[in-house]
Design a protein around this motif. Structure first.
Motif, mmCIF file in Angstrom:
data_model
loop_
_atom_site.group_PDB
_atom_site.id
_atom_site.type_symbol
_atom_site.label_atom_id
_atom_site.label_comp_id
_atom_site.label_asym_id
_atom_site.label_seq_id
_atom_site.Cartn_x
_atom_site.Cartn_y
_atom_site.Cartn_z
ATOM 1 N N LYS A 156 61.303 32.800 44.333
ATOM 2 C CA LYS A 156 60.239 33.736 44.011
ATOM 3 C C LYS A 156 60.886 34.957 43.404
ATOM 4 C CE LYS A 156 56.575 32.523 47.187
ATOM 5 N NZ LYS A 156 56.569 32.357 48.630
ATOM 6 N N PHE A 157 60.473 35.331 42.224
ATOM 7 C CA PHE A 157 60.998 36.553 41.637
ATOM 8 C C PHE A 157 59.919 37.166 40.756
ATOM 9 C CE2 PHE A 157 62.237 32.990 39.014
ATOM 10 C CZ PHE A 157 61.855 33.391 37.746
ATOM 11 N N PHE A 158 60.121 38.411 40.443
ATOM 12 C CA PHE A 158 59.117 39.118 39.662
ATOM 13 C C PHE A 158 59.011 38.510 38.258
ATOM 14 C CE2 PHE A 158 57.834 42.530 36.752
ATOM 15 C CZ PHE A 158 56.613 42.837 37.325
ATOM 16 N N GLY A 159 57.796 38.169 37.851
ATOM 17 C CA GLY A 159 57.607 37.647 36.499
ATOM 18 C C GLY A 159 57.695 36.142 36.398
ATOM 19 N N LYS A 160 57.874 35.450 37.545
ATOM 20 C CA LYS A 160 57.995 33.996 37.492
ATOM 21 C C LYS A 160 56.738 33.365 36.900
ATOM 22 C CE LYS A 160 58.571 29.872 40.306
ATOM 23 N NZ LYS A 160 58.630 29.307 41.638
ATOM 24 N N SER A 161 55.574 33.829 37.378
ATOM 25 C CA SER A 161 54.348 33.202 36.890
ATOM 26 C C SER A 161 54.116 33.511 35.415
ATOM 27 C CB SER A 161 53.145 33.643 37.729
ATOM 28 O OG SER A 161 53.007 35.039 37.657
ATOM 29 N N ILE A 162 54.635 34.649 34.966
ATOM 30 C CA ILE A 162 54.493 34.964 33.543
ATOM 31 C C ILE A 162 55.338 33.997 32.710
ATOM 32 C CG2 ILE A 162 54.956 36.704 31.770
ATOM 33 C CD1 ILE A 162 54.359 38.831 33.831
ATOM 34 N N ILE A 163 56.582 33.774 33.141
ATOM 35 C CA ILE A 163 57.456 32.852 32.403
ATOM 36 C C ILE A 163 56.879 31.443 32.421
ATOM 37 C CG2 ILE A 163 59.760 31.831 32.323
ATOM 38 C CD1 ILE A 163 60.877 34.395 33.387
ATOM 39 N N GLU A 164 56.370 31.035 33.614
ATOM 40 C CA GLU A 164 55.814 29.679 33.696
ATOM 41 C C GLU A 164 54.595 29.539 32.788
ATOM 42 O OE1 GLU A 164 55.457 28.840 37.953
ATOM 43 O OE2 GLU A 164 57.033 27.361 37.586
ATOM 44 N N SER A 165 53.783 30.591 32.706
ATOM 45 C CA SER A 165 52.614 30.523 31.824
ATOM 46 C C SER A 165 53.056 30.410 30.376
ATOM 47 C CB SER A 165 51.740 31.764 31.985
ATOM 48 O OG SER A 165 51.399 31.933 33.326
ATOM 49 N N LEU A 166 54.127 31.134 30.029
ATOM 50 C CA LEU A 166 54.658 31.040 28.663
ATOM 51 C C LEU A 166 55.123 29.618 28.366
ATOM 52 C CD1 LEU A 166 56.737 34.289 28.004
ATOM 53 C CD2 LEU A 166 54.742 33.455 26.770
ATOM 54 N N PHE A 167 55.794 29.003 29.351
ATOM 55 C CA PHE A 167 56.262 27.627 29.184
ATOM 56 C C PHE A 167 55.098 26.687 28.886
ATOM 57 C CE2 PHE A 167 60.354 27.945 31.955
ATOM 58 C CZ PHE A 167 60.984 28.565 30.892
ATOM 59 N N MET A 168 53.959 26.918 29.566
ATOM 60 C CA MET A 168 52.841 25.991 29.459
ATOM 61 C C MET A 168 51.976 26.255 28.221
ATOM 62 S SD MET A 168 53.503 24.113 31.889
ATOM 63 C CE MET A 168 52.100 23.018 31.890
ATOM 64 N N LEU A 169 52.169 27.408 27.603
ATOM 65 C CA LEU A 169 51.297 27.829 26.509
ATOM 66 C C LEU A 169 51.129 26.785 25.391
ATOM 67 C CD1 LEU A 169 49.622 30.312 26.216
ATOM 68 C CD2 LEU A 169 51.438 31.378 24.886
ATOM 69 N N PRO A 170 52.224 26.138 24.927
ATOM 70 C CA PRO A 170 52.059 25.190 23.812
ATOM 71 C C PRO A 170 51.101 24.046 24.135
ATOM 72 C CG PRO A 170 54.366 25.703 24.118
ATOM 73 C CD PRO A 170 53.638 26.316 25.278
ATOM 74 N N LEU A 171 50.858 23.818 25.440
ATOM 75 C CA LEU A 171 49.971 22.719 25.823
ATOM 76 C C LEU A 171 48.516 23.041 25.499
ATOM 77 C CD1 LEU A 171 50.505 20.009 27.280
ATOM 78 C CD2 LEU A 171 49.775 21.113 29.380
ATOM 79 N N VAL A 172 48.154 24.326 25.579
ATOM 80 C CA VAL A 172 46.749 24.684 25.387
ATOM 81 C C VAL A 172 46.468 25.300 24.016
ATOM 82 C CG1 VAL A 172 46.201 24.971 27.810
ATOM 83 C CG2 VAL A 172 47.171 26.881 26.560
ATOM 84 N N LEU A 173 47.517 25.759 23.316
ATOM 85 C CA LEU A 173 47.280 26.349 21.996
ATOM 86 C C LEU A 173 47.024 25.252 20.973
ATOM 87 C CD1 LEU A 173 49.982 29.148 21.746
ATOM 88 C CD2 LEU A 173 47.525 29.408 22.004
ATOM 89 N N PRO A 174 46.189 25.531 19.959
ATOM 90 C CA PRO A 174 46.027 24.553 18.880
ATOM 91 C C PRO A 174 47.372 24.355 18.184
ATOM 92 C CG PRO A 174 44.462 26.369 18.655
ATOM 93 C CD PRO A 174 45.391 26.741 19.755
ATOM 94 N N PRO A 175 47.719 23.102 17.824
ATOM 95 C CA PRO A 175 49.018 22.829 17.206
ATOM 96 C C PRO A 175 49.290 23.689 15.970
ATOM 97 C CG PRO A 175 47.931 20.792 17.752
ATOM 98 C CD PRO A 175 46.951 21.875 18.059
ATOM 99 N N THR A 176 48.238 24.026 15.218
ATOM 100 C CA THR A 176 48.483 24.828 14.018
ATOM 101 C C THR A 176 48.958 26.230 14.391
ATOM 102 O OG1 THR A 176 46.129 25.227 14.008
ATOM 103 C CG2 THR A 176 46.966 23.714 12.368
ATOM 104 N N VAL A 177 48.494 26.736 15.547
ATOM 105 C CA VAL A 177 48.950 28.052 15.995
ATOM 106 C C VAL A 177 50.421 27.982 16.382
ATOM 107 C CG1 VAL A 177 48.680 29.814 17.765
ATOM 108 C CG2 VAL A 177 46.673 28.768 16.744
#
Lengths: 255, 227
Positions: B36-57
């Motif tokens: 557990k560290f500060f910003g973990k959920s932010i980094i994990e959300s960044l990791f997952m972002l390409p899954l929900v963004l449209p491929p063209t973005v």
């Protein structure tokens, strides 16, 4: 109990909103115009000019690829006027009797432009200087599926460059992508319609293709047969071919 | 005579991308698991972002990053005289970015479900961190890791939107199977399109089928071991 109160408050606001909508005193005729995507900018600029001249008519646009729009009209999508970027798509509707033949008119013509990034020097200043030695990547529309790509291929074949450029040609799925590749400097040059080149502030036109190197790029327009506003639709087409309409089209790079 | 180059290129791109995705995915998932560290959920959300963004973005973002004038692109060009855009390497990068979330998610779930006491027991017996990871964590998490690996491969095989923007469509150089299908359909070459559709469906189907069969067999074996 709380829920019911929330619900009543919501209803109150919705009614308030409905009450606030101004009622139209005059009955306006709304024209639905299905237009090729490349006409977006010029038609949006033309809309207030036309509506000023004809206060009883309101214009709504449905922009898209000409082929898809033609398909939609054949399937019965409501539309009063069709403005196509290719004659073949208009021909399709004419064969099916979906347009009023006598209203069909070519209101604009486009040119092919060789474009480069404004901030990046290129080694070419005309179409015949393009070669794999002077250009690393040339972005064009895919010739089988994108209309601008078909004309581009005709030009490159006319200049006998097509075969030698294989491997340097980056094929794109639409004009926007060609512009992006040149705007970001990844492709040295690209070929698009002159009207599209003017839309982007980051590219400059290096040269335009001779009109006899490719089939004419005509924009035909016509009134759709199903319309119940044929009088207003004809007025709109007349406006496009009028001096004022043509002036606006020229300003946006059409001929 | 059909040109098979899209098949070979697709397998090459998906294979290389899966290799890197697996290493990065396992590394980060293991690093972050049970921490557990500060910003973990932010980094994990960044990791997952390409899954929900449209491929063209995603493609546009990569184009800006790796383009000639982009942050990474200009650096690569200056130091290695190497351009990513419009090469098959660009297709690999696009594929890595869009399939990384799948690998990370599977690996994180696998590592988190491990019994921490096993690792701690090994440590009390003096095993190094690397040895604990390699002989215990990695092996116990393997079914989950393999699932991530296979999904990443399948996703890389089907990648289209971001690839088209970053790698362009240059016949003979960057035409993967999805691109061959897209442009064949758009230009009405239905026979060619059908041919590639059959191939990619067969590839995707057999990959997932094999994964299902493999994991069921493993579960049964696990049950028997505990019976």
């Amino acid at each position: 109990m709380k829920k019911i109160i929330y619900f009543l408050v919501m209803i109150f606001f919705v009614l308030l909103l409905i009450g606030c909508t101004p009622e139209d005193k005059e009955e306006k005729t709304t024209l639905m115009i299905s237009a090729a995507a490349s006409l977006t900018d010029v038609l949006n600029e033309l809309k207030p000019v036309f509506e000023d001249e004809h206060p009883s008519i309101e214009l709504t646009f449905n922009f898209g690829g000409s082929g898809k729009l033609a398909q939609m009209i054949i399937q019965g999508a409501p539309s009063d006027v069709f403005l196509s970027a290719s004659e073949s798509d208009m021909d399709k509707l004419q064969v099916e009797d979906m347009i009023l033949k006598e209203t069909r008119v070519n209101f604009a013509e486009n040119e092919l432009a060789l474009i480069a990034n404004k901030n990046q020097p290129v080694k070419v200043s005309s179409f015949d200087e393009i070669s794999s030695a002077t250009v690393e990547h040339l972005a064009i529309g895919e010739p089988e599926s994108v209309p601008v790509g078909r004309y581009t291929k005709q030009v490159l074949e006319h200049l006998e460059l097509w075969d030698s450029l294989q491997g340097s040609l980056v094929l794109s799925s639409d004009v926007r992508q060609v512009l992006t590749h040149v705007e970001l400097g990844n492709a040295d040059v690209g070929i698009v319609y002159a009207s599209d080149a003017l839309r982007s502030g980051k590219v400059t036109i290096v040269a335009t293709a001779d009109s006899d190197w490719h089939d004419p790029i005509m924009y035909p327009g016509a009134v759709v047969s199903d319309t119940s506003h044929s009088k207003e639709a004809k007025l709109f087409l007349a406006f496009l071919t009028s001096e004022k309409g043509q002036e606006l089209l020229h300003k946006h790079g059409f001929k | 005579m059909t040109d098979y180059s899209p098949l070979l290129l697709s397998l090459k791109v998906a294979g290389i991308s899966t290799f890197f995705v697996f290493i990065f995915g396992v590394f980060f998932a293991h690093l972050f698991s049970r921490k557990k560290f500060f910003g973990k959920s932010i980094i994990e959300s960044l990791f997952m972002l390409p899954l929900v963004l449209p491929p063209t973005v995603v493609g546009f973002g990569l184009l800006i990053l790796f383009g000639k004038n982009g942050f990474i692109g200009s650096w690569l060009l200056n130091w290695f005289d190497f351009q990513v855009v419009f090469t098959w390497i660009g297709a690999v990068i696009a594929s890595i970015v869009v399939s990384f979330p799948l690998m990370y998610q599977s690996a994180a779930a696998a590592f988190e479900s491990l019994d921490a006491r096993m690792e701690n027991a090994a440590r009390t017996m003096g095993a190094s961190n690397w040895r604990v990871f390699w002989t215990i964590s990695f092996r116990l998490a393997w079914p989950g890791l393999l699932a991530g690996l296979v999904l990443s491969f399948a996703r890389g095989l089907g990648e289209f939107g971001a690839t088209l923007m970053l790698a362009g469509y240059i016949p003979g150089k960057t035409d993967t199977i999805p691109m061959a299908i897209y442009f064949a359909v758009e230009s009405g070459q239905m026979e060619k399109a059908t041919f590639w559709v059959v191939i990619i469906v067969a590839l995707g189907f057999s990959t997932i089928m094999w994964l299902n069969w493999w994991s069921r067999r493993n579960i049964e074996r696990y049950k028997n071991d505990n019976a």
